[in-house]
Design an enzyme around this catalytic site. Structure first.
Site, PDB file in Angstrom:
ATOM      1  N   HIS A   8      -4.100  -5.685 -12.391  1.00 21.61           N
ATOM      2  CA  HIS A   8      -4.212  -4.715 -11.329  1.00 21.61           C
ATOM      3  C   HIS A   8      -2.934  -3.886 -11.249  1.00 21.61           C
ATOM      4  CE1 HIS A   8      -2.256  -7.246  -8.824  1.00 21.61           C
ATOM      5  NE2 HIS A   8      -2.698  -6.835  -7.782  1.00 21.61           N
ATOM      6  N   GLY A   9      -1.691  -4.436 -11.890  1.00 20.13           N
ATOM      7  CA  GLY A   9      -0.484  -3.826 -11.489  1.00 20.13           C
ATOM      8  C   GLY A   9       0.589  -4.758 -12.502  1.00 20.13           C
ATOM      9  N   ALA A  10       1.685  -4.436 -11.987  1.00 12.74           N
ATOM     10  CA  ALA A  10       2.838  -5.081 -12.771  1.00 12.74           C
ATOM     11  C   ALA A  10       2.950  -6.505 -12.223  1.00 12.74           C
ATOM     12  CB  ALA A  10       4.188  -4.500 -12.639  1.00 12.74           C
ATOM     13  N   GLY A  11       2.726  -6.992 -11.134  1.00  8.01           N
ATOM     14  CA  GLY A  11       2.769  -8.375 -10.749  1.00  8.01           C
ATOM     15  C   GLY A  11       4.058  -8.761 -10.152  1.00  8.01           C
ATOM     16  N   HIS A  57       0.818  -1.235   0.015  1.00  4.50           N
ATOM     17  CA  HIS A  57      -0.048  -0.025  -0.096  1.00  4.50           C
ATOM     18  C   HIS A  57       1.029   1.572  -0.123  1.00  4.50           C
ATOM     19  CE1 HIS A  57      -3.594  -2.437   1.878  1.00  4.50           C
ATOM     20  NE2 HIS A  57      -3.511  -2.559   0.555  1.00  4.50           N
ATOM     21  N   SER A  62       5.427  -0.088  -9.825  1.00  9.66           N
ATOM     22  CA  SER A  62       6.081  -0.168  -8.703  1.00  9.66           C
ATOM     23  C   SER A  62       6.492   1.183  -7.977  1.00  9.66           C
ATOM     24  CB  SER A  62       7.352  -1.260  -8.586  1.00  9.66           C
ATOM     25  OG  SER A  62       8.356  -0.440  -9.248  1.00  9.66           O
ATOM     26  N   MET A  63       6.904   1.120  -6.885  1.00 12.38           N
ATOM     27  CA  MET A  63       7.173   2.382  -6.329  1.00 12.38           C
ATOM     28  C   MET A  63       8.471   3.181  -7.070  1.00 12.38           C
ATOM     29  SD  MET A  63       9.267   1.732  -2.522  1.00 12.38           S
ATOM     30  CE  MET A  63      10.815   0.878  -2.408  1.00 12.38           C
ATOM     31  N   LYS A  81       5.096   5.009   1.711  1.00 10.76           N
ATOM     32  CA  LYS A  81       4.457   3.511   2.115  1.00 10.76           C
ATOM     33  C   LYS A  81       4.796   3.234   3.604  1.00 10.76           C
ATOM     34  CE  LYS A  81       7.541   0.076   1.463  1.00 10.76           C
ATOM     35  NZ  LYS A  81       7.062  -0.830   2.183  1.00 10.76           N
TER      36      LYS A  81
END
Length: 380
Positions: free
Chosen positions: A309-312, A146, A287-288, A379
């Site tokens: 939903h994202g890179a994985g 998160h 990612s961050m 984060k």
């Protein structure tokens, strides 16, 4: 899209490669008697608990708590601000103030927060038992992956992102109804033991309770993100003079819903996947330390109108913390303002798949609209 014939129904995958554990879980899904049409695996797929993250399951009359997951309603806000230029000092101040003023990780607010939804809470034991603590948790970030971030958009604007979910609510609801489903499975034999895919008939008392509890958790997760965003934007506006949010998108990626696909009403489980109806806007974070994308859905029925939903992940959190050093992480985050007081390397960019490849692999599912490059990250 690749088609795999490994079970009772096909597996359709948009992933360049699938790790062995995730593939085994996908095969388990494809062998369920109530699984409908095919199993869809998104470009970011990786192993989860019971069902792979980045998986989409349509089922006939059955809902599976573990096919939604423990962070029900986890999702992202992406917001376009009226700010065009931002200085390094302003970014640093926003990150510093956010760490001081917004509860992160396991922290909660010192005083309870109000939300209209508390008045409409279902009278189920698992919901009622969490109501008091949830008043202190709404508007808190949580830990793991998160985050809140400041991004530079390819459209010239500064964007803000917030990624969080239903906090302890979703966790308790998922575990409570998974235990019930597991117990019932001893009699109804809906699924093989040890698959962790225990289901509930959606028209049963237990299934209806779970579905309603899940929907309430979705509402709470959305409200949690909105409250987080309100706090984050207030700090951002104080530093930058921003006066307007020009566009805001709020999507969740762990949920189940009743939808019609291929002419039949089914229960669609999206675990680490977002809905991508034709023209619908979504957010796919990298990612961050890597870019994210605002995307527009193409409504591809083959993925049950879903996308990643994202890179994985390519490495688990435990593996990442074993392998990466502070120097490696700092080098990967060069030029991006972030703080890591707990020396946690689990969310390092190298723990994730290449976001550009992930986007390319699903060009028949979504169209990229705005590319976001990270400037500052908060984060838990």
């Amino acid at each position: 899209m690749k088609v795999l014939n490994l079970g009772k129904i096909l597996i359709k995958s948009w992933a360049y490669e699938i790790d062995e554990a995730a593939l085994k879980q996908a095969v388990n899904l494809s062998n369920l008697d109530f699984a409908y049409k095919h199993i869809a695996l998104m470009a970011d797929v990786h192993s989860g608990f019971g069902m792979p993250i980045g998986g989409v399951l349509a089922s006939e009359g059955i809902i599976i708590p573990n096919a939604v997951g423990v962070d029900i309603g986890c999702g992202i806000i992406g917001a376009k601000t009226d700010v065009i230029h931002i200085s390094k000092e302003e970014i640093k101040n926003i990150v510093d103030k956010s760490h001081k003023k917004i509860p992160l990780g396991f922290e909660s607010h010192k005083n309870p927060k109000s939300w209209e939804g508390f008045k409409k809470a279902p009278k189920y034991e698992v919901i009622q038992s969490e109501l008091d603590s949830s008043r202190y948790q709404i508007g808190t970030l949580g830990g793991g992956n998160h985050f809140m971030s400041i991004e530079k958009g390819s459209d010239g604007h500064i964007w803000l992102m917030v990624h969080s979910g239903s906090r302890n609510f979703g966790y308790k609801v998922a575990n409570y109804y998974n235990k019930i489903a597991k117990e019932l499975n001893k009699e109804n034999k809906l699924v093989p033991e040890k698959t962790d895919l225990y289901g509930l008939f959606i028209d049963s008392v237990e299934g209806e309770e779970y579905f309603n509890s899940m929907k309430y958790s979705l509402e709470y997760a959305k409200a949690n993100r909105e409250e987080l965003f309100r706090q984050f934007y207030r700090i951002f506006a104080e530093e930058t003079g921003s006066r307007e949010i020009m566009e805001k998108i709020n999507v969740h990626h762990n949920y189940a819903s009743i939808e019609e696909h291929f002419g039949k009403e089914v229960v669609v489980h999206r675990k680490g996947a977002i809905k991508a109806e034709s023209g619908e806007l979504g957010i796919i974070p990298g990612s961050m330390g890597t870019p994210s994308y605002i995307v527009e859905g193409l409504g591809n029925e083959e993925s049950f109108k879903s996308c990643s939903h994202g890179a994985g992940r390519v490495l688990s959190r435990r593996q990442a913390n074993k392998i990466f050093t502070e120097e490696m992480v700092n080098r990967s985050m060069e030029g991006i303002v972030f703080k890591n007081p707990k020396k946690d390397y689990s969310e390092a960019p190298m723990a994730y798949k290449d976001i550009e490849e992930v986007i390319k692999n699903q060009e028949d599912l979504v169209k990229p609209i705005v590319k976001l490059s990270p400037l500052g990250v908060v984060k838990g």
